[in-house]
Write a protein that holds these residues in place. Sequence first.
Motif, PDB file in Angstrom:
ATOM      1  N   GLY A 180       0.814  -1.213   0.000  1.00  0.00           N
ATOM      2  CA  GLY A 180       0.000   0.000   0.000  1.00  0.00           C
ATOM      3  C   GLY A 180       0.838   1.249   0.000  1.00  0.00           C
ATOM      4  O   GLY A 180       1.890   1.312   0.657  1.00  0.00           O
ATOM      5  N   ARG A 181       0.385   2.243  -0.746  1.00  0.00           N
ATOM      6  CA  ARG A 181       1.072   3.536  -0.781  1.00  0.00           C
ATOM      7  C   ARG A 181       0.057   4.668  -0.632  1.00  0.00           C
ATOM      8  O   ARG A 181      -0.929   4.729  -1.375  1.00  0.00           O
ATOM      9  N   ARG A 182       0.303   5.551   0.331  1.00  0.00           N
ATOM     10  CA  ARG A 182      -0.481   6.771   0.492  1.00  0.00           C
ATOM     11  C   ARG A 182       0.341   7.922  -0.064  1.00  0.00           C
ATOM     12  O   ARG A 182       1.427   8.227   0.409  1.00  0.00           O
ATOM     13  N   ASP A 183      -0.169   8.557  -1.125  1.00  0.00           N
ATOM     14  CA  ASP A 183       0.519   9.673  -1.742  1.00  0.00           C
ATOM     15  C   ASP A 183      -0.076  10.976  -1.203  1.00  0.00           C
ATOM     16  O   ASP A 183      -1.298  11.079  -1.045  1.00  0.00           O
ATOM     17  N   PRO A 184       0.742  11.986  -0.911  1.00  0.00           N
ATOM     18  CA  PRO A 184       0.201  13.237  -0.393  1.00  0.00           C
ATOM     19  C   PRO A 184      -0.588  14.044  -1.424  1.00  0.00           C
ATOM     20  O   PRO A 184      -1.281  14.994  -1.062  1.00  0.00           O
ATOM     21  N   GLY A 185      -0.509  13.658  -2.666  1.00  0.00           N
ATOM     22  CA  GLY A 185      -1.181  14.406  -3.722  1.00  0.00           C
ATOM     23  C   GLY A 185      -2.616  13.985  -3.936  1.00  0.00           C
ATOM     24  O   GLY A 185      -3.237  13.326  -3.101  1.00  0.00           O
ATOM     25  N   GLY A 186      -3.147  14.367  -5.110  1.00  0.00           N
ATOM     26  CA  GLY A 186      -4.542  14.113  -5.420  1.00  0.00           C
ATOM     27  C   GLY A 186      -4.724  12.974  -6.401  1.00  0.00           C
ATOM     28  O   GLY A 186      -4.100  11.917  -6.270  1.00  0.00           O
ATOM     29  N   HIS A 187      -5.573  13.221  -7.423  1.00  0.00           N
ATOM     30  CA  HIS A 187      -5.972  12.156  -8.351  1.00  0.00           C
ATOM     31  C   HIS A 187      -5.032  12.122  -9.550  1.00  0.00           C
ATOM     32  O   HIS A 187      -5.409  12.392 -10.694  1.00  0.00           O
ATOM     33  N   THR A 188      -3.781  11.794  -9.258  1.00  0.00           N
ATOM     34  CA  THR A 188      -2.784  11.726 -10.324  1.00  0.00           C
ATOM     35  C   THR A 188      -1.645  10.836  -9.876  1.00  0.00           C
ATOM     36  O   THR A 188      -1.415  10.666  -8.662  1.00  0.00           O
ATOM     37  N   LEU A 189      -0.933  10.254 -10.824  1.00  0.00           N
ATOM     38  CA  LEU A 189       0.192   9.382 -10.504  1.00  0.00           C
ATOM     39  C   LEU A 189       1.452  10.216 -10.322  1.00  0.00           C
ATOM     40  O   LEU A 189       1.908  10.871 -11.256  1.00  0.00           O
ATOM     41  N   SER A 190       2.013  10.188  -9.128  1.00  0.00           N
ATOM     42  CA  SER A 190       3.252  10.901  -8.871  1.00  0.00           C
ATOM     43  C   SER A 190       4.441  10.060  -9.317  1.00  0.00           C
ATOM     44  O   SER A 190       4.341   8.834  -9.499  1.00  0.00           O
ATOM     45  N   ASP A 191       5.593  10.713  -9.476  1.00  0.00           N
ATOM     46  CA  ASP A 191       6.812   9.987  -9.829  1.00  0.00           C
ATOM     47  C   ASP A 191       7.158   8.949  -8.773  1.00  0.00           C
ATOM     48  O   ASP A 191       7.620   7.849  -9.097  1.00  0.00           O
ATOM     49  N   ASP A 192       6.934   9.280  -7.500  1.00  0.00           N
ATOM     50  CA  ASP A 192       7.258   8.345  -6.427  1.00  0.00           C
ATOM     51  C   ASP A 192       6.364   7.109  -6.478  1.00  0.00           C
ATOM     52  O   ASP A 192       6.817   5.988  -6.227  1.00  0.00           O
ATOM     53  N   THR A 193       5.083   7.316  -6.801  1.00  0.00           N
ATOM     54  CA  THR A 193       4.177   6.173  -6.914  1.00  0.00           C
ATOM     55  C   THR A 193       4.591   5.273  -8.070  1.00  0.00           C
ATOM     56  O   THR A 193       4.607   4.041  -7.937  1.00  0.00           O
ATOM     57  N   VAL A 194       4.930   5.869  -9.207  1.00  0.00           N
ATOM     58  CA  VAL A 194       5.359   5.064 -10.356  1.00  0.00           C
ATOM     59  C   VAL A 194       6.640   4.308 -10.033  1.00  0.00           C
ATOM     60  O   VAL A 194       6.807   3.140 -10.435  1.00  0.00           O
ATOM     61  N   ALA A 195       7.545   4.935  -9.275  1.00  0.00           N
ATOM     62  CA  ALA A 195       8.795   4.258  -8.904  1.00  0.00           C
ATOM     63  C   ALA A 195       8.505   3.056  -8.006  1.00  0.00           C
ATOM     64  O   ALA A 195       9.103   1.979  -8.175  1.00  0.00           O
ATOM     65  N   GLU A 196       7.599   3.205  -7.042  1.00  0.00           N
ATOM     66  CA  GLU A 196       7.233   2.059  -6.191  1.00  0.00           C
ATOM     67  C   GLU A 196       6.525   0.978  -6.995  1.00  0.00           C
ATOM     68  O   GLU A 196       6.739  -0.221  -6.779  1.00  0.00           O
ATOM     69  N   LEU A 197       5.672   1.400  -7.925  1.00  0.00           N
ATOM     70  CA  LEU A 197       4.998   0.441  -8.795  1.00  0.00           C
ATOM     71  C   LEU A 197       6.012  -0.339  -9.620  1.00  0.00           C
ATOM     72  O   LEU A 197       5.884  -1.558  -9.788  1.00  0.00           O
ATOM     73  N   ALA A 198       7.045   0.348 -10.120  1.00  0.00           N
ATOM     74  CA  ALA A 198       8.078  -0.326 -10.911  1.00  0.00           C
ATOM     75  C   ALA A 198       8.786  -1.391 -10.088  1.00  0.00           C
ATOM     76  O   ALA A 198       9.029  -2.509 -10.574  1.00  0.00           O
ATOM     77  N   ASP A 199       9.104  -1.066  -8.843  1.00  0.00           N
ATOM     78  CA  ASP A 199       9.758  -2.053  -7.990  1.00  0.00           C
ATOM     79  C   ASP A 199       8.845  -3.258  -7.742  1.00  0.00           C
ATOM     80  O   ASP A 199       9.293  -4.413  -7.765  1.00  0.00           O
ATOM     81  N   TRP A 200       7.566  -2.973  -7.503  1.00  0.00           N
ATOM     82  CA  TRP A 200       6.598  -4.054  -7.251  1.00  0.00           C
ATOM     83  C   TRP A 200       6.462  -4.962  -8.467  1.00  0.00           C
ATOM     84  O   TRP A 200       6.476  -6.192  -8.348  1.00  0.00           O
ATOM     85  N   ILE A 201       6.336  -4.369  -9.658  1.00  0.00           N
ATOM     86  CA  ILE A 201       6.230  -5.167 -10.879  1.00  0.00           C
ATOM     87  C   ILE A 201       7.514  -5.961 -11.099  1.00  0.00           C
ATOM     88  O   ILE A 201       7.480  -7.139 -11.488  1.00  0.00           O
ATOM     89  N   GLY A 202       8.667  -5.339 -10.850  1.00  0.00           N
ATOM     90  CA  GLY A 202       9.930  -6.037 -11.015  1.00  0.00           C
ATOM     91  C   GLY A 202      10.036  -7.250 -10.123  1.00  0.00           C
ATOM     92  O   GLY A 202      10.437  -8.341 -10.564  1.00  0.00           O
ATOM     93  N   GLU A 203       9.666  -7.112  -8.859  1.00  0.00           N
ATOM     94  CA  GLU A 203       9.718  -8.233  -7.927  1.00  0.00           C
ATOM     95  C   GLU A 203       8.708  -9.318  -8.294  1.00  0.00           C
ATOM     96  O   GLU A 203       8.959 -10.516  -8.094  1.00  0.00           O
ATOM     97  N   LEU A 204       7.575  -8.898  -8.848  1.00  0.00           N
ATOM     98  CA  LEU A 204       6.514  -9.845  -9.177  1.00  0.00           C
ATOM     99  C   LEU A 204       6.820 -10.635 -10.446  1.00  0.00           C
ATOM    100  O   LEU A 204       6.510 -11.826 -10.539  1.00  0.00           O
ATOM    101  N   THR A 205       7.438  -9.989 -11.420  1.00  0.00           N
ATOM    102  CA  THR A 205       7.618 -10.622 -12.725  1.00  0.00           C
ATOM    103  C   THR A 205       9.021 -11.183 -12.953  1.00  0.00           C
ATOM    104  O   THR A 205       9.179 -12.152 -13.700  1.00  0.00           O
ATOM    105  N   ASP A 206      10.028 -10.561 -12.338  1.00  0.00           N
ATOM    106  CA  ASP A 206      11.403 -11.020 -12.514  1.00  0.00           C
ATOM    107  C   ASP A 206      12.275 -10.316 -11.473  1.00  0.00           C
ATOM    108  O   ASP A 206      12.714  -9.203 -11.709  1.00  0.00           O
TER     109      ASP A 206
END
Length: 211
Positions: A180-206
């Motif tokens: 889970g990630r709580r972003d301080p911003g609103g209804h948009t994808l922040s760079d930090d959220t995308v970076a965490e998503l990238a790590d999650w996808i990386g761990e999940l797929t390879d």
Amino acid sequence: MTGHPVVAWQGADEADRPLVVLLHGRGADERGIIGIADDLPFAPTYAAVRAPIAEGGGYAWFANRGVGRPVADSLAETMAWFHAWLDDVAPGRRPVVLVGFSGGAAFAGGLLLSDPARFAGAAILHGTLPFDAGVPVTANRLAGTPVFVAHGDTDTVIPAELLSRTWTYLHGDSGATVHGRRDPGGHTLSDDTVAELADWIGELTDPTTKR
């Protein structure tokens, strides 16, 4: 609803590579969300799918009875249409990960809840699960399923009660393995959220292949 969707691809579409399906928000299209693939791991193939319902200069995944509240019949019809495409491009044991933003998050949630075994995981980004829309939201429905959920603390687009209900269910009764990630911003994808998503996808797929 017939025919395959319009899809924007990034990466070689090879059967032995995991497939990450990107699902855009309401009123948008595949061209907007495919851009985040530039910041995600190299190992998977990325497919940004255009929703089938024309709306607001873009496209939607289902008819609404209010923001974040899909019409059950509409959601079921679109999910069947999506599965027809997915079964063609990712048959057998090819891992499939869903990544949905806003309305695409609700659609990804509906797909996951309706058939958890079909997917290797799902990211629910700045959206709600489709509660009261004909898909099971029961205890341990997602037992052991990897789920990434990100919400914006100042999001004024998705009703607060739906965001809260989504967060609580995923972290609790669903049984999912949640990042889970709580972003301080609103209804948009922040760079930090995308970076965490990238790590999650990386761990999940390879686990050995990340940006």
